[in-house]
Design an enzyme around this catalytic site. Structure first.
Site, mmCIF file in Angstrom:
data_model
loop_
_atom_site.group_PDB
_atom_site.id
_atom_site.type_symbol
_atom_site.label_atom_id
_atom_site.label_comp_id
_atom_site.label_asym_id
_atom_site.label_seq_id
_atom_site.Cartn_x
_atom_site.Cartn_y
_atom_site.Cartn_z
ATOM 1 N N GLY A 10 5.219 -7.069 1.620
ATOM 2 C CA GLY A 10 3.941 -7.745 1.365
ATOM 3 C C GLY A 10 4.046 -8.414 0.008
ATOM 4 O O GLY A 10 4.078 -7.736 -1.024
ATOM 5 N N THR A 14 -0.887 -8.063 -4.740
ATOM 6 C CA THR A 14 -0.440 -6.759 -5.230
ATOM 7 C C THR A 14 1.076 -6.641 -5.196
ATOM 8 O O THR A 14 1.692 -6.171 -6.154
ATOM 9 C CB THR A 14 -1.038 -5.622 -4.371
ATOM 10 O OG1 THR A 14 -2.387 -5.939 -4.073
ATOM 11 C CG2 THR A 14 -0.974 -4.309 -5.096
ATOM 12 N N LEU A 121 0.379 1.459 -0.313
ATOM 13 C CA LEU A 121 -0.803 1.034 -1.053
ATOM 14 C C LEU A 121 -1.847 0.412 -0.135
ATOM 15 O O LEU A 121 -3.030 0.337 -0.464
ATOM 16 C CB LEU A 121 -0.401 0.021 -2.134
ATOM 17 C CG LEU A 121 -1.499 -0.234 -3.148
ATOM 18 C CD1 LEU A 121 -1.336 0.705 -4.321
ATOM 19 C CD2 LEU A 121 -1.486 -1.659 -3.624
ATOM 20 N N ASN A 123 -4.642 -0.446 2.376
ATOM 21 C CA ASN A 123 -5.866 0.295 2.703
ATOM 22 C C ASN A 123 -6.221 0.200 4.181
ATOM 23 O O ASN A 123 -5.837 -0.757 4.844
ATOM 24 C CB ASN A 123 -7.017 -0.267 1.856
ATOM 25 C CG ASN A 123 -7.046 0.368 0.485
ATOM 26 O OD1 ASN A 123 -7.005 1.586 0.356
ATOM 27 N ND2 ASN A 123 -7.082 -0.464 -0.546
ATOM 28 N N HIS A 178 -9.402 7.896 -1.397
ATOM 29 C CA HIS A 178 -9.471 6.787 -2.337
ATOM 30 C C HIS A 178 -10.903 6.290 -2.482
ATOM 31 O O HIS A 178 -11.592 6.076 -1.501
ATOM 32 C CB HIS A 178 -8.581 5.655 -1.816
ATOM 33 C CG HIS A 178 -8.379 4.549 -2.794
ATOM 34 N ND1 HIS A 178 -8.464 4.724 -4.155
ATOM 35 C CD2 HIS A 178 -8.068 3.254 -2.611
ATOM 36 C CE1 HIS A 178 -8.217 3.564 -4.746
ATOM 37 N NE2 HIS A 178 -7.978 2.662 -3.838
HETATM 38 N N1 APR Z 1 4.941 -7.756 7.059
HETATM 39 C C1 APR Z 1 5.057 -8.152 5.777
HETATM 40 N N2 APR Z 1 4.039 -8.689 5.100
HETATM 41 C C2 APR Z 1 2.867 -8.840 5.740
HETATM 42 C C3 APR Z 1 2.679 -8.436 7.069
HETATM 43 C C4 APR Z 1 3.787 -7.877 7.739
HETATM 44 N N3 APR Z 1 3.708 -7.466 9.004
HETATM 45 N N4 APR Z 1 1.396 -8.719 7.416
HETATM 46 C C5 APR Z 1 0.812 -9.272 6.340
HETATM 47 N N5 APR Z 1 1.698 -9.357 5.318
HETATM 48 C C6 APR Z 1 1.519 -9.916 4.002
HETATM 49 C C7 APR Z 1 0.648 -11.154 3.961
HETATM 50 O O1 APR Z 1 1.346 -12.302 4.447
HETATM 51 C C8 APR Z 1 0.304 -11.241 2.485
HETATM 52 O O2 APR Z 1 1.242 -12.008 1.763
HETATM 53 O O3 APR Z 1 0.855 -9.009 3.143
HETATM 54 C C9 APR Z 1 0.383 -9.773 2.024
HETATM 55 C C10 APR Z 1 -0.952 -9.209 1.557
HETATM 56 O O4 APR Z 1 -1.263 -9.846 0.383
HETATM 57 P P1 APR Z 1 -2.752 -10.227 -0.067
HETATM 58 O O5 APR Z 1 -3.461 -10.837 1.077
HETATM 59 O O6 APR Z 1 -2.652 -10.969 -1.343
HETATM 60 O O7 APR Z 1 -3.423 -8.795 -0.282
HETATM 61 P P2 APR Z 1 -3.349 -7.846 -1.573
HETATM 62 O O8 APR Z 1 -4.489 -8.150 -2.463
HETATM 63 O O9 APR Z 1 -1.985 -7.848 -2.144
HETATM 64 O O10 APR Z 1 -3.637 -6.440 -0.886
HETATM 65 C C11 APR Z 1 -2.708 -5.850 0.000
HETATM 66 O O11 APR Z 1 -3.169 -3.615 -0.705
HETATM 67 O O12 APR Z 1 -4.774 -2.756 -2.144
HETATM 68 C C12 APR Z 1 -4.416 -2.989 -0.821
HETATM 69 O O13 APR Z 1 -6.562 -3.230 0.250
HETATM 70 C C13 APR Z 1 -5.398 -3.905 -0.169
HETATM 71 O O14 APR Z 1 -4.640 -3.484 2.059
HETATM 72 C C14 APR Z 1 -4.597 -4.408 0.982
HETATM 73 C C15 APR Z 1 -3.172 -4.477 0.428
#
Ligand code: APR
Length: 310
Positions: A10, A14, A121, A123, A178
């Site tokens: 991801g 984060t 991490l 949620n 959490h």
């Molecule tokens: N494999 C890899 N990456 C993925 C997948 C997957 N199957 N599905 C989604 N993603 C990626 C998205 O493309 C995106 O780049 O996960 C990333 C999530 O990033 P953001 O949308 O910026 O979210 P973020 O604020 O980083 O939060 C991520 O952490 O704190 C927790 O609640 C929050 O569940 C959320 C997670």
């Protein structure tokens, strides 16, 4: 000594922040992974971080990819993949979407890094950590969730501001799920060894506790289009560092309970010893009746989310 390897799944707010912190701290080489549709931005973020290495002088290489082969033999895998909260949403609203993400990510991690320790991490983190535990089949000590380090950090930040005392001297202590149902143990919280209960009036301390409980929501409302990521990334990297460097830190983790605190078969935030083997020990403390009742509520909230899991 061979360099360690950390994969961050991801590459959103984060994940990217965590990857950069891991590189800056030279925890090892870092692989930043996202879905194929996001491969270019992921590569771009990783390259951008690597281009900071000469300035900051860190020897960690950062690679962006959508190919899990690049993650092979990671020591630690950090999962931040999935969707984040928007205003008006609770963490639990994310459960079904993020569970699917956990399932696909878990199978790739199990295939390419069967000996890794995973820190989750995404949620709602307690239930997502449970999903990753089930899907990978890894031993419980190597599948861990992050929440308490962040909740404690928020509490300590508010206390430091309140007392005008360095954050370095503030110690907090949080049990449970959490956020909103977390159980802060103020009697185990200190400023330079002095119990906080001697420094802050009970009503004011309760206000700080309450602000901590909804601390994630406070950020969601301010950002307007996403959830917190600087402090969450810092929290997860503190846990990763404890494992990679075998630091034997006493940190709150979401750990799998088999009878501890009277709960069985759930992931819940408890004080743990974090070292090379992941969760090496769970510390069990005597709780007052009120604390145990609050922890029961928290455990029940986690179980309620788990009933939605497929
Ligand atoms: N494999 C890899 N990456 C993925 C997948 C997957 N199957 N599905 C989604 N993603 C990626 C998205 O493309 C995106 O780049 O996960 C990333 C999530 O990033 P953001 O949308 O910026 O979210 P973020 O604020 O980083 O939060 C991520 O952490 O704190 C927790 O609640 C929050 O569940 C959320 C997670």
């Amino acid at each position: 000594l061979k360099r360690k390897k950390i994969s961050v799944i991801g590459a959103g707010f984060t994940g990217a922040t965590a990857a950069f912190l891991a590189a800056q701290k030279e925890l090892g080489d870092v692989v930043l992974v996202d879905i194929p549709e996001a491969e270019n931005p992921t590569k771009g973020k990783a390259l951008d971080m690597w281009e900071a290495a000469p300035v900051q002088g860190f020897d960690s290489y950062v690679k962006g990819t959508s190919n899990y082969e690049d993650t092979a033999n990671s020591d630690v895998v950090i999962i931040t993949a999935g969707v984040a909260r928007k205003p008006g949403m609770s963490r639990d609203d994310l459960v079904q979407i993020n569970q699917k993400v956990m399932k696909s990510v878990s199978s790739q991690i199990a295939k390419y890094s069967p000996n890794s320790t995973i820190i989750v991490l995404t949620n709602p983190v307690d239930a997502m950590t449970y999903t990753v535990y089930k899907e990978t089949g890894f031993p419980k000590n190597r599948v861990i969730g992050q929440s308490g380090v962040l909740d404690t950090a928020r509490f300590c930040a508010f206390v430091a501001e309140e007392l005008n005392i360095s954050v370095k001297d503030i110690r907090g202590f949080v049990l449970g799920g959490h956020g909103d149902t977390m159980v802060p143990l103020t009697r185990y919280s200190y400023a330079g060894g002095i119990p906080l209960e001697k420094l802050i009036a009970p009503e004011r301390l309760e206000e700080i506790v309450q602000r901590t409980r909804v601390g994630g929501g406070e950020i969601v409302n301010l950002l307007g289009n996403g959830s917190a990521y600087y402090a969450p990334a810092a929290a997860i990297i503190e846990m990763a560092e404890a494992i990679i460097k075998d630091q034997k830190r006493v940190l709150p983790s979401i750990a799998y309970l088999e009878g501890e605190y009277g709960y069985d078969g759930i992931y819940l935030g408890v004080p743990t010893l974090l070292g090379a083997d992941g969760v090496e020990k769970i510390f069990e403390l005597d709780l007052t009746e009120n604390e145990k009742a609050a922890l029961d509520v928290s455990a029940q909230a986690v179980r309620d989310v788990m009933t939605v899991l497929e």
